[in-house]
Scaffold this motif. Sequence first.
Motif, mmCIF file in Angstrom:
data_model
loop_
_atom_site.group_PDB
_atom_site.id
_atom_site.type_symbol
_atom_site.label_atom_id
_atom_site.label_comp_id
_atom_site.label_asym_id
_atom_site.label_seq_id
_atom_site.Cartn_x
_atom_site.Cartn_y
_atom_site.Cartn_z
ATOM 1 N N ASN A 157 0.826 -1.210 0.000
ATOM 2 C CA ASN A 157 0.000 0.000 0.000
ATOM 3 C C ASN A 157 0.859 1.259 0.000
ATOM 4 O O ASN A 157 0.522 2.246 -0.663
ATOM 5 C CB ASN A 157 -0.970 -0.001 1.185
ATOM 6 C CG ASN A 157 -2.155 -0.907 0.930
ATOM 7 O OD1 ASN A 157 -2.553 -1.114 -0.222
ATOM 8 N ND2 ASN A 157 -2.717 -1.469 1.992
ATOM 9 N N HIS A 158 1.973 1.224 0.726
ATOM 10 C CA HIS A 158 2.906 2.346 0.745
ATOM 11 C C HIS A 158 3.465 2.596 -0.661
ATOM 12 O O HIS A 158 3.468 3.734 -1.157
ATOM 13 C CB HIS A 158 4.049 2.052 1.727
ATOM 14 C CG HIS A 158 5.113 3.098 1.751
ATOM 15 N ND1 HIS A 158 4.870 4.397 2.183
ATOM 16 C CD2 HIS A 158 6.423 3.051 1.388
ATOM 17 C CE1 HIS A 158 5.995 5.098 2.080
ATOM 18 N NE2 HIS A 158 6.948 4.316 1.599
ATOM 19 N N PHE A 159 3.886 1.514 -1.323
ATOM 20 C CA PHE A 159 4.438 1.625 -2.675
ATOM 21 C C PHE A 159 3.391 2.171 -3.647
ATOM 22 O O PHE A 159 3.666 3.075 -4.448
ATOM 23 C CB PHE A 159 4.942 0.254 -3.137
ATOM 24 C CG PHE A 159 5.382 0.216 -4.568
ATOM 25 C CD1 PHE A 159 6.451 0.991 -4.997
ATOM 26 C CD2 PHE A 159 4.734 -0.587 -5.493
ATOM 27 C CE1 PHE A 159 6.871 0.969 -6.320
ATOM 28 C CE2 PHE A 159 5.145 -0.601 -6.820
ATOM 29 C CZ PHE A 159 6.207 0.175 -7.227
ATOM 30 N N ARG A 160 2.165 1.630 -3.572
ATOM 31 C CA ARG A 160 1.074 2.084 -4.450
ATOM 32 C C ARG A 160 0.786 3.579 -4.253
ATOM 33 O O ARG A 160 0.543 4.315 -5.198
ATOM 34 C CB ARG A 160 -0.222 1.300 -4.137
ATOM 35 C CG ARG A 160 -0.328 0.010 -4.871
ATOM 36 C CD ARG A 160 -0.647 0.272 -6.338
ATOM 37 N NE ARG A 160 -0.167 -0.791 -7.219
ATOM 38 C CZ ARG A 160 -0.846 -1.878 -7.527
ATOM 39 N NH1 ARG A 160 -2.054 -2.052 -7.041
ATOM 40 N NH2 ARG A 160 -0.337 -2.768 -8.324
ATOM 41 N N GLN B 62 1.052 9.121 -6.262
ATOM 42 C CA GLN B 62 1.462 10.523 -6.112
ATOM 43 C C GLN B 62 2.333 10.965 -7.289
ATOM 44 O O GLN B 62 2.141 12.054 -7.829
ATOM 45 C CB GLN B 62 2.240 10.711 -4.805
ATOM 46 C CG GLN B 62 1.344 10.797 -3.571
ATOM 47 C CD GLN B 62 2.139 10.693 -2.279
ATOM 48 O OE1 GLN B 62 3.367 10.790 -2.279
ATOM 49 N NE2 GLN B 62 1.450 10.498 -1.166
ATOM 50 N N LEU B 63 3.282 10.094 -7.677
ATOM 51 C CA LEU B 63 4.161 10.439 -8.809
ATOM 52 C C LEU B 63 3.359 10.557 -10.105
ATOM 53 O O LEU B 63 3.567 11.480 -10.891
ATOM 54 C CB LEU B 63 5.271 9.398 -8.967
ATOM 55 C CG LEU B 63 6.402 9.446 -7.941
ATOM 56 C CD1 LEU B 63 7.484 8.430 -8.295
ATOM 57 C CD2 LEU B 63 7.030 10.841 -7.868
ATOM 58 N N HIS B 64 2.441 9.618 -10.332
ATOM 59 C CA HIS B 64 1.615 9.659 -11.542
ATOM 60 C C HIS B 64 0.769 10.920 -11.596
ATOM 61 O O HIS B 64 0.638 11.538 -12.644
ATOM 62 C CB HIS B 64 0.724 8.419 -11.624
ATOM 63 C CG HIS B 64 1.473 7.181 -12.012
ATOM 64 N ND1 HIS B 64 0.932 5.924 -11.916
ATOM 65 C CD2 HIS B 64 2.721 7.013 -12.495
ATOM 66 C CE1 HIS B 64 1.828 5.028 -12.319
ATOM 67 N NE2 HIS B 64 2.920 5.670 -12.669
ATOM 68 N N GLU B 65 0.222 11.304 -10.458
ATOM 69 C CA GLU B 65 -0.585 12.531 -10.405
ATOM 70 C C GLU B 65 0.259 13.750 -10.751
ATOM 71 O O GLU B 65 -0.177 14.627 -11.498
ATOM 72 C CB GLU B 65 -1.192 12.710 -9.010
ATOM 73 C CG GLU B 65 -2.552 12.051 -8.871
ATOM 74 C CD GLU B 65 -3.126 12.171 -7.472
ATOM 75 O OE1 GLU B 65 -4.036 11.396 -7.146
ATOM 76 O OE2 GLU B 65 -2.650 13.050 -6.698
ATOM 77 N N LYS B 66 1.484 13.787 -10.206
ATOM 78 C CA LYS B 66 2.375 14.917 -10.499
ATOM 79 C C LYS B 66 2.760 14.940 -11.980
ATOM 80 O O LYS B 66 2.779 15.999 -12.605
ATOM 81 C CB LYS B 66 3.630 14.845 -9.630
ATOM 82 C CG LYS B 66 3.340 15.197 -8.172
ATOM 83 C CD LYS B 66 4.598 15.555 -7.410
ATOM 84 C CE LYS B 66 4.220 16.143 -6.047
ATOM 85 N NZ LYS B 66 5.397 16.696 -5.353
ATOM 86 N N GLN B 67 3.076 13.747 -12.528
ATOM 87 C CA GLN B 67 3.394 13.674 -13.953
ATOM 88 C C GLN B 67 2.213 14.169 -14.788
ATOM 89 O O GLN B 67 2.376 14.917 -15.742
ATOM 90 C CB GLN B 67 3.726 12.231 -14.356
ATOM 91 C CG GLN B 67 5.151 11.830 -14.006
ATOM 92 C CD GLN B 67 5.424 10.370 -14.334
ATOM 93 O OE1 GLN B 67 4.514 9.555 -14.345
ATOM 94 N NE2 GLN B 67 6.677 10.049 -14.586
ATOM 95 N N PHE B 68 1.012 13.738 -14.389
ATOM 96 C CA PHE B 68 -0.196 14.063 -15.140
ATOM 97 C C PHE B 68 -0.480 15.564 -15.122
ATOM 98 O O PHE B 68 -0.847 16.155 -16.138
ATOM 99 C CB PHE B 68 -1.385 13.290 -14.565
ATOM 100 C CG PHE B 68 -2.608 13.365 -15.422
ATOM 101 C CD1 PHE B 68 -2.681 12.675 -16.625
ATOM 102 C CD2 PHE B 68 -3.700 14.117 -15.021
ATOM 103 C CE1 PHE B 68 -3.810 12.751 -17.418
ATOM 104 C CE2 PHE B 68 -4.851 14.189 -15.816
ATOM 105 C CZ PHE B 68 -4.891 13.502 -17.015
ATOM 106 N N THR B 69 -0.292 16.186 -13.946
ATOM 107 C CA THR B 69 -0.594 17.616 -13.833
ATOM 108 C C THR B 69 0.621 18.474 -14.178
ATOM 109 O O THR B 69 0.516 19.700 -14.219
ATOM 110 C CB THR B 69 -1.057 17.965 -12.397
ATOM 111 O OG1 THR B 69 -0.012 17.592 -11.471
ATOM 112 C CG2 THR B 69 -2.328 17.222 -12.034
ATOM 113 N N GLY B 70 1.768 17.827 -14.446
ATOM 114 C CA GLY B 70 2.970 18.584 -14.813
ATOM 115 C C GLY B 70 3.678 19.216 -13.618
ATOM 116 O O GLY B 70 4.521 20.095 -13.799
#
Lengths: 117, 117
Positions: free
Chosen positions: B43-46, B51-59
Amino acid sequence: MSNSLYTLAQQLEQAIRTSEDFQQLKRAYEAVRRDETAYRMFNHFRQLQLQLHEKQFTGAAISPEEVEQAQKAMALTQQNEKLSTLMALEQRMSMTIADMNQIIMKPLEELYRSFAE
Amino acid sequence: MSNSLYTLAQQLEQAIRTSEDFQQLKRAYEAVRRDETAYRMFNHFRQLQLQLHEKQFTGAAISPEEVEQAQKAMALTQQNEKLSTLMALEQRMSMTIADMNQIIMKPLEELYRSFAE
Ligand SMILES: [Ca+2]
Ligand SMILES: [Ca+2]
């Protein structure tokens, strides 16, 4: 992928290909292709759409003129009977594909959901 | 969607659900769920991944520390046998689903390609 999954996926592919919806869509594309005016309008509209999607994807600025140009092209295509027919059939086919993907994704979605609970 | 497409999609869904790959994935999830350490790590890894995917997505900017933190979490999950098994099975299942989607998309892709030529 196991044989039975592969076989079922191929049966589904064949069923899509021979479905009345797909055959209608194919005929609508052929009708547009044979009509130079409709074909040019459609390609122009697709080109504008693609440019806007690329800009949205890369976060580039979209000018009000570009939005207006795309809206005008959309309105023109809607006034062309062959193109409005094509786009309605495309939308129906997209919905069918989306429905099928949703059904196929159910087992994994249920598994992820039960794990997250 | 026509009845026969719907029926075939449902048959495919049932075949996925009863496939050995899916049943193995389900057992791997259950094994992780019963193991508090593995469950917490996963769950920690997920969470970090999300969080990283969200940041990538929003730039949004991703700090070197965040990248390092995610890499460390990934390395730790790979060292846990239950988690490395789960992730290998997840990857196999994702590939199967992607293969099926590719098969189902063929009729439309061929139609678009022949139109663009
Ligand atoms: Ca002509
Ligand atoms: Ca426990």
